[in-house]
Write an enzyme that holds these catalytic residues in place. Structure first.
Site, PDB file in Angstrom:
ATOM      1  CG  ASP A  76      47.689  31.745  60.549  1.00  0.00           C
ATOM      2  OD1 ASP A  76      47.436  32.622  59.886  1.00  0.00           O
ATOM      3  OD2 ASP A  76      48.474  31.996  61.790  1.00  0.00           O
ATOM      4  CG  PHE A 116      54.412  34.539  63.784  1.00  0.00           C
ATOM      5  CD1 PHE A 116      55.074  34.856  64.835  1.00  0.00           C
ATOM      6  CD2 PHE A 116      53.412  35.305  63.282  1.00  0.00           C
ATOM      7  CE1 PHE A 116      54.822  36.221  65.593  1.00  0.00           C
ATOM      8  CE2 PHE A 116      53.070  36.417  63.855  1.00  0.00           C
ATOM      9  CZ  PHE A 116      54.010  36.891  64.980  1.00  0.00           C
ATOM     10  CE  LYS A 164      50.397  40.027  59.241  1.00  0.00           C
ATOM     11  NZ  LYS A 164      51.064  38.592  59.631  1.00  0.00           N
TER      12      LYS A 164
HETATM   13  C1  LIG Z   1      50.830  38.269  61.061  1.00  0.00           C
HETATM   14  C2  LIG Z   1      50.490  36.881  61.271  1.00  0.00           C
HETATM   15  C3  LIG Z   1      49.583  36.488  62.580  1.00  0.00           C
HETATM   16  C4  LIG Z   1      49.212  37.310  63.633  1.00  0.00           C
HETATM   17  O1  LIG Z   1      48.450  38.695  63.208  1.00  0.00           O
HETATM   18  P1  LIG Z   1      48.328  40.011  63.902  1.00  0.00           P
HETATM   19  O2  LIG Z   1      47.554  40.833  63.441  1.00  0.00           O
HETATM   20  O3  LIG Z   1      49.780  40.594  64.122  1.00  0.00           O
HETATM   21  O4  LIG Z   1      47.889  39.706  65.323  1.00  0.00           O
HETATM   22  C5  LIG Z   1      49.139  35.322  62.748  1.00  0.00           C
HETATM   23  N1  LIG Z   1      49.570  34.225  61.826  1.00  0.00           N
HETATM   24  C6  LIG Z   1      50.418  34.620  60.766  1.00  0.00           C
HETATM   25  C7  LIG Z   1      50.837  33.542  59.793  1.00  0.00           C
HETATM   26  C8  LIG Z   1      50.610  35.876  60.549  1.00  0.00           C
HETATM   27  O5  LIG Z   1      51.724  35.875  59.452  1.00  0.00           O
END
Ligand SMILES: *Cc1c(COP(=O)(O)O)cnc(C)c1O
Length: 400
Positions: free
Chosen positions: A225, A140, A254
């Site tokens: 990520d 994700f 985040k």
């Molecule tokens: C939430 C998330 C994203 C995307 O972040 P947004 O601010 O919603 O675009 C990307 N990678 C990971 C691992 C995430 O948990």
């Protein structure tokens, strides 16, 4: 107005791309939130780890108010007095050399993809138009067209084609698969240290170290990520620290603002970000003084208030409590720090009804991937609060 009134408004005027629990929140403090009917809940989702510092942290709120009355946005056409300090403090905390500031997590991912493609053409001898990025099954990384194009979740892709070419997907946690997937056109490997949305999936021990070794040997860029795993969630500043490695590009977002504002960043500890020349990439809001001021204080409270150590300690405690629950519904309990998943057996009928039962008892969790209850409270949670949560979780898991 009461709960039903707000829900009707959302249903009448809003796009229906979410199906939230039917609780309308109006206030939050620390690990607690309150709904419009005055009910109080423990937040065990933390906005998918964006409020690691707890809701409405007073120090972050104070800086945000102050900055809001001073200077909020200049665009990057001009400099501002928060950006350089934000870069320096962030680099010191994460052992990085260079920062690219963006807003949402998906934008950080997109920015990294742009950087490694350009790096591949300029520095790695890849013929123009041929660069390949390898990602993992069940990844994700966000919701843009390019990113969902290499998602393996059918719903995230359905109806959105045509997609951006140049991606290859391999199994997560399998370093041999990575070794085999690399071609002369491969520029980077993009991976989550723990797959959050996939259901809190931990790779085998040593996986990230193996990935690091392979990326070094083959001369490709390792991108982690850490938008969800980073900033204390797993009990370290960055989850990569558990394996003693450093990625070439690290994506955070985040909790970078403590949930006050969309702030994300690409961190680089090698020269990959150096491929960008003025005008190659940009964002109106990226690096704005409000974002930088809020992120600086959000990072400061994370460290100064011992939240990362607390996540490690309380995570161990929470996991050990969960492991004492005897229930035929439980298949596996796993996690690191305060990033915890309770996987239910198929016969349990899905995690959603357990999350609904927990919310009726004052505890907000979110199911992920049908059979997993995700437990990820703000990193300020205390032992007696975990005990309070455990009473409810144990009841719901054993009665359900
Ligand atoms: C939430 C998330 C994203 C995307 O972040 P947004 O601010 O919603 O675009 C990307 N990678 C990971 C691992 C995430 O948990």
């Amino acid at each position: 107005m009461h709960t039903q009134g707000y829900i009707q408004l959302e249903n009448e005027f809003g796009a229906m791309n979410y199906r939230p629990l039917d609780i309308v929140l109006t206030r939050g403090q620390g690990i607690w939130v309150w709904d419009v009917d005055g009910n109080k809940y423990m937040d065990c989702l933390s906005a998918y780890s964006a409020v690691n510092q707890g809701h409405c942290h007073p120090k972050i709120a104070a800086v945000m108010k102050e900055q809001a009355e001073k200077l909020t946005l200049t665009s990057r056409a001009f400099r501002n007095d928060q950006l350089g300090l934000f870069y320096k403090e962030l680099c010191e905390l994460t052992h990085s050399h260079t920062v690219l500031p963006m807003n949402s997590g998906a934008e950080a991912v997109e920015s990294a993809i742009k950087a490694v493609r350009k790096w591949g053409y300029r520095e790695h001898g890849v013929p123009e138009g041929r660069a390949e990025v390898i990602a993992c099954e069940n990844n994700f990384h966000g919701r843009t067209i390019t990113i969902v194009g290499f998602s393996t979740e059918p719903q995230y892709r359905d109806g959105y084609s045509p997609f951006t070419p140049g991606f290859r997907v391999i199994p997560f946690g399998n370093s041999q698969a990575l070794e085999q997937a690399i071609t002369p056109n491969t520029v980077a490997f993009l991976v989550e240290p723990i797959q959050g949305e996939a259901g809190i999936i931990l790779p085998p021990d040593g996986y990230l170290r193996e990935v690091r070794r392979i990326c070094d040997e083959r001369g490709i860029v390792m991108i982690t990520d850490e938008i969800q795993t980073g900033l204390g969630r797993t009990g370290k500043m960055l989850a990569e620290e558990h394996e003693g490695i450093e990625a070439d590009l690290t994506l955070i977002g985040k909790a970078l603002s403590g949930g006050f504002y969309p702030v994300s960043a690409v961190l680089s500890n090698q020269e990959v970000l150096g491929v960008f020349q003025p005008g190659d990439h940009g964002s109106t809001f990226g690096g704005n003084p409000m974002a930088c001021a809020v992120a600086r204080v959000a990072l400061r409270v994370l460290v100064e208030e011992g939240m990362i150590e607390n996540a490690a300690k309380m995570g161990d405690y929470f996991l050990s409590c969960l492991r004492t629950v005897k229930s035929p519904n439980i298949k596996e309990i796993r996690g690191r720090g305060l990033m915890i998943g309770v996987e239910l057996v198929e016969e349990a009928g899905g995690a959603r009804r357990f999350c609904e039962a927990l919310s009726a008892r004052g505890l907000l969790c979110k199911e992920t991937h049908k059979n997993v209850i995700r437990i990820a409270p703000p990193l300020v949670i205390r032992r007696e609060e975990i005990d309070w949560a455990m009473e409810r979780i144990a009841t719901v898991l054993t009665q359900g």
